[in-house]
Design a protein around this motif. Structure first.
Motif, PDB file in Angstrom:
ATOM      1  N   TYR A   1     -18.322  10.047  -9.220  1.00 27.71           N
ATOM      2  CA  TYR A   1     -16.863  10.132  -9.269  1.00 27.71           C
ATOM      3  C   TYR A   1     -16.408  10.380 -10.706  1.00 27.71           C
ATOM      4  CZ  TYR A   1     -11.970   9.168  -8.281  1.00 27.71           C
ATOM      5  OH  TYR A   1     -10.615   9.290  -8.146  1.00 27.71           O
ATOM      6  N   GLY A   2     -16.987   9.630 -11.659  1.00 30.17           N
ATOM      7  CA  GLY A   2     -16.585   9.799 -13.054  1.00 30.17           C
ATOM      8  C   GLY A   2     -16.870  11.194 -13.567  1.00 30.17           C
ATOM      9  N   THR A   3     -18.040  11.721 -13.218  1.00 38.23           N
ATOM     10  CA  THR A   3     -18.378  13.078 -13.651  1.00 38.23           C
ATOM     11  C   THR A   3     -17.460  14.106 -13.005  1.00 38.23           C
ATOM     12  OG1 THR A   3     -20.691  12.382 -13.865  1.00 38.23           O
ATOM     13  CG2 THR A   3     -20.259  14.742 -13.843  1.00 38.23           C
ATOM     14  N   ALA A   4     -17.195  13.942 -11.721  1.00 38.89           N
ATOM     15  CA  ALA A   4     -16.297  14.859 -11.028  1.00 38.89           C
ATOM     16  C   ALA A   4     -14.872  14.755 -11.553  1.00 38.89           C
ATOM     17  CB  ALA A   4     -16.323  14.591  -9.526  1.00 38.89           C
ATOM     18  N   ALA A   5     -14.467  13.553 -11.989  1.00 38.30           N
ATOM     19  CA  ALA A   5     -13.131  13.390 -12.553  1.00 38.30           C
ATOM     20  C   ALA A   5     -12.948  14.244 -13.796  1.00 38.30           C
ATOM     21  CB  ALA A   5     -12.876  11.913 -12.891  1.00 38.30           C
ATOM     22  N   VAL A   6     -14.029  14.401 -14.564  1.00 32.46           N
ATOM     23  CA  VAL A   6     -13.976  15.233 -15.764  1.00 32.46           C
ATOM     24  C   VAL A   6     -14.028  16.717 -15.409  1.00 32.46           C
ATOM     25  CG1 VAL A   6     -15.218  15.870 -17.866  1.00 32.46           C
ATOM     26  CG2 VAL A   6     -14.996  13.463 -17.232  1.00 32.46           C
ATOM     27  N   LEU A   7     -14.925  17.076 -14.502  1.00 38.14           N
ATOM     28  CA  LEU A   7     -15.230  18.487 -14.287  1.00 38.14           C
ATOM     29  C   LEU A   7     -14.361  19.176 -13.249  1.00 38.14           C
ATOM     30  CD1 LEU A   7     -19.144  18.332 -14.344  1.00 38.14           C
ATOM     31  CD2 LEU A   7     -17.579  18.773 -16.243  1.00 38.14           C
ATOM     32  N   VAL A   8     -13.818  18.437 -12.260  1.00 34.47           N
ATOM     33  CA  VAL A   8     -13.194  19.146 -11.145  1.00 34.47           C
ATOM     34  C   VAL A   8     -11.920  18.508 -10.598  1.00 34.47           C
ATOM     35  CG1 VAL A   8     -14.422  18.002  -9.247  1.00 34.47           C
ATOM     36  CG2 VAL A   8     -13.844  20.429  -9.051  1.00 34.47           C
ATOM     37  N   PHE A   9     -11.730  17.209 -10.706  1.00 34.33           N
ATOM     38  CA  PHE A   9     -10.614  16.574 -10.011  1.00 34.33           C
ATOM     39  C   PHE A   9      -9.246  16.984 -10.551  1.00 34.33           C
ATOM     40  CE2 PHE A   9     -13.084  12.694  -8.214  1.00 34.33           C
ATOM     41  CZ  PHE A   9     -13.603  13.513  -7.236  1.00 34.33           C
ATOM     42  N   ALA A  10      -9.148  17.232 -11.852  1.00 36.90           N
ATOM     43  CA  ALA A  10      -7.844  17.615 -12.406  1.00 36.90           C
ATOM     44  C   ALA A  10      -7.285  18.875 -11.738  1.00 36.90           C
ATOM     45  CB  ALA A  10      -7.936  17.787 -13.927  1.00 36.90           C
ATOM     46  N   PRO A  11      -8.029  19.988 -11.678  1.00 33.18           N
ATOM     47  CA  PRO A  11      -7.472  21.182 -11.032  1.00 33.18           C
ATOM     48  C   PRO A  11      -7.394  21.076  -9.510  1.00 33.18           C
ATOM     49  CG  PRO A  11      -9.721  21.607 -11.765  1.00 33.18           C
ATOM     50  CD  PRO A  11      -9.327  20.288 -12.321  1.00 33.18           C
ATOM     51  N   GLN A  12      -8.285  20.311  -8.877  1.00 32.91           N
ATOM     52  CA  GLN A  12      -8.314  20.246  -7.420  1.00 32.91           C
ATOM     53  C   GLN A  12      -7.282  19.275  -6.841  1.00 32.91           C
ATOM     54  OE1 GLN A  12      -9.787  22.167  -5.461  1.00 32.91           O
ATOM     55  NE2 GLN A  12     -11.848  22.734  -6.100  1.00 32.91           N
ATOM     56  N   PHE A  13      -6.989  18.207  -7.563  1.00 36.45           N
ATOM     57  CA  PHE A  13      -6.105  17.179  -7.019  1.00 36.45           C
ATOM     58  C   PHE A  13      -4.826  16.978  -7.831  1.00 36.45           C
ATOM     59  CE2 PHE A  13     -10.219  16.281  -5.221  1.00 36.45           C
ATOM     60  CZ  PHE A  13      -9.920  15.953  -3.912  1.00 36.45           C
ATOM     61  N   PHE A  14      -4.785  17.519  -9.063  1.00 37.96           N
ATOM     62  CA  PHE A  14      -3.588  17.388  -9.892  1.00 37.96           C
ATOM     63  C   PHE A  14      -3.230  18.736 -10.515  1.00 37.96           C
ATOM     64  CE2 PHE A  14      -5.964  13.405  -9.922  1.00 37.96           C
ATOM     65  CZ  PHE A  14      -5.015  12.521  -9.448  1.00 37.96           C
ATOM     66  N   PRO A  15      -3.033  19.771  -9.706  1.00 40.04           N
ATOM     67  CA  PRO A  15      -2.745  21.106 -10.246  1.00 40.04           C
ATOM     68  C   PRO A  15      -1.339  21.167 -10.830  1.00 40.04           C
ATOM     69  CG  PRO A  15      -2.497  21.123  -7.875  1.00 40.04           C
ATOM     70  CD  PRO A  15      -3.027  19.759  -8.227  1.00 40.04           C
ATOM     71  N   GLY A  16      -1.138  22.139 -11.719  1.00 37.56           N
ATOM     72  CA  GLY A  16       0.190  22.327 -12.297  1.00 37.56           C
ATOM     73  C   GLY A  16       0.455  21.474 -13.515  1.00 37.56           C
TER      74      GLY A  16
END
Length: 434
Positions: A33-48
């Motif tokens: 989860y921590g690694t994904a939070a850095v690499l992917v969660f920002a654009p996938q779940f918090f776009p804009g």
């Protein structure tokens, strides 16, 4: 009254394997989860959002897991002292595995809008709740079964689950990135580490199903258990709980800065590749994994506190140089930065299992050890990546992050200098804490 039977050498190996494999799986789930939070969660779940705002939002969901950890530690610790260590260990693994698998199936913001981050937070909360109850039970499984004079060494097996989980999670991410590329990873392949965890959880459940209760729990059960171990340990041991949590602040914060925040800092601020930063984390974790049992065994010979204090001095002195070396963007110097940090983490994490167990009587030990650990986790690692990102983003200097970690290291160092064991503990505490 049933006389507790010490485990056979084969039984000890099974206990060590169960505590190591189970915690490695739990921490794998927690760390992907921590690694994904850095690499992917920002654009996938918090776009804009802006780059900084998206990163802070992703790290905020990371912190939710830490907020849930004391609740999981308190509730599972309470029932672990009442009904047994094994049942709570099975429950924690099942809860963590189910939440992790569900994250792999979660629709993104583009699919379901605001419900995507909401569900992400809920599943992260369940992850935190599960891992909150895991540590205390795994530690007591190892420590309470250990032969006299080897509690530090056997207590290192569940502790090794942390760097093992980091190595496993980062290796999976590196393999997927190398196979499908950065865009494929962002589009869909980031789900694979979450979905694949169900296989690991099944293996862990099979291993844990074959172990029994610890001899010390069996003895306290026969003598009559406390009706409310959670209330008892909070009422009778507030000093031990607070000091235990304080000793863990620096280790947990610095560990999560190195494991999670360093990925963001290296890729977004230093403009280095994801593979480079993941490899640095792997190197640090390998050093951490190898040296951890050595420091734990040393604590059996010279005492917990001397080993803790030595590691605490390393973390205190190295927090600012750590970032100075990272900022050079010179790979050999960056390796030095993470390796020395890993040595400090090993010395302050390896003996922790035995130390925390030695602070509390057997009938409240699961509650006490879990609460002490999770208090340090929530105020240490829970907010560390968020605070580090905010300090770097607002000041433009990594030295402020180093200063923040130095302050936490000082608090932890003071706590371990004044912490003492309890002579009433049934775990042999006094000879090893002085």
């Amino acid at each position: 009254m049933t006389v507790p039977t010490p485990p056979t050498p084969r039984g000890l190996r099974r206990v060590a394997l169960a505590s190591l494999v189970g915690t490695a799986i739990e921490w794998y789930d927690f760390f992907i989860y921590g690694t994904a939070a850095v690499l992917v969660f920002a654009p996938q779940f918090f776009p804009g959002s802006s780059d900084l705002a998206g990163t802070l939002a992703a790290f905020s969901t990371l912190a939710v897991g830490f907020l849930a950890r004391p609740l999981g530690g308190a509730l599972m610790g309470h029932f672990g002292d009442l009904v047994g260590r094994k049942s709570m260990l099975v429950l924690s693994l099942l809860l963590m595995g189910s939440a992790t698998f569900a994250i792999g199936l979660l629709p993104t913001y583009a699919d379901i809008g605001v419900w995507a981050p909401i569900l992400l937070v809920v599943l992260r909360f369940l992850q935190g709740f599960g891992v909150g109850g895991e540590w205390g039970g795994a530690v007591l499984l190892a420590v309470e079964n250990a032969p006299p004079g080897k509690r530090g060494f056997y207590g290192s097996f569940p502790q090794m689950g942390v760097p093992a989980g980091v190595i496993l999670s980062n290796s999976v991410f590196l393999l997927i990135l190398a196979t499908v590329g950065k865009q494929g990873f962002i589009d869909w392949a980031w789900r694979l580490p979450f979905l694949g965890s169900i296989v690991l959880v099944a293996a862990g459940m099979l291993i844990r199903a074959k172990i029994g209760e610890t001899p010390e729990f069996a003895e306290t059960r026969d003598q009559g258990l406390r009706r409310n171990p959670l209330l008892t340990v909070v009422r009778d041991n507030p000093r031990q709980l607070l000091l235990a949590g304080g000793t863990f602040l620096a280790n947990n914060a610095i560990g999560y800065v190195m494991i999670v925040y360093m990925l963001s800092y290296g890729t977004k601020t230093l403009k280095l590749s994801q593979n480079t930063m993941l490899t640095l984390v792997l190197i640090a974790s390998a050093v951490w994994l190898v040296t951890l049992p050595a420091f734990s065994a040393l604590s059996d010979r010279v005492g917990r506190r001397p080993v803790f204090l030595g590691g605490g001095l390393v973390l205190l002195a190295w927090s600012i140089p750590f970032f100075l070396l990272l900022d050079t963007k010179t790979i050999p110097l960056m390796v030095v930065a993470v390796v020395i940090t890993a040595l400090g983490l090993s010395a302050t994490y390896g003996p922790q299992a035995a130390l925390f167990a030695e602070l509390f009587d057997a009938d409240v030990r699961y509650s006490g050890a879990s609460l002490g650990y999770q208090l340090g986790a929530i105020f240490g690692g829970g907010f560390a990546p968020f605070i580090a990102a905010w300090l770097q983003g607002t000041t433009g200097s990594s030295l402020w992050v180093g200063a923040y970690l130095t302050a936490l290291s000082l608090i932890s160092f003071v706590c371990i200098t004044v912490l003492r064991g309890r002579e009433r503990s049934t775990v042999e505490a006094t000879p090893q804490l002085v």
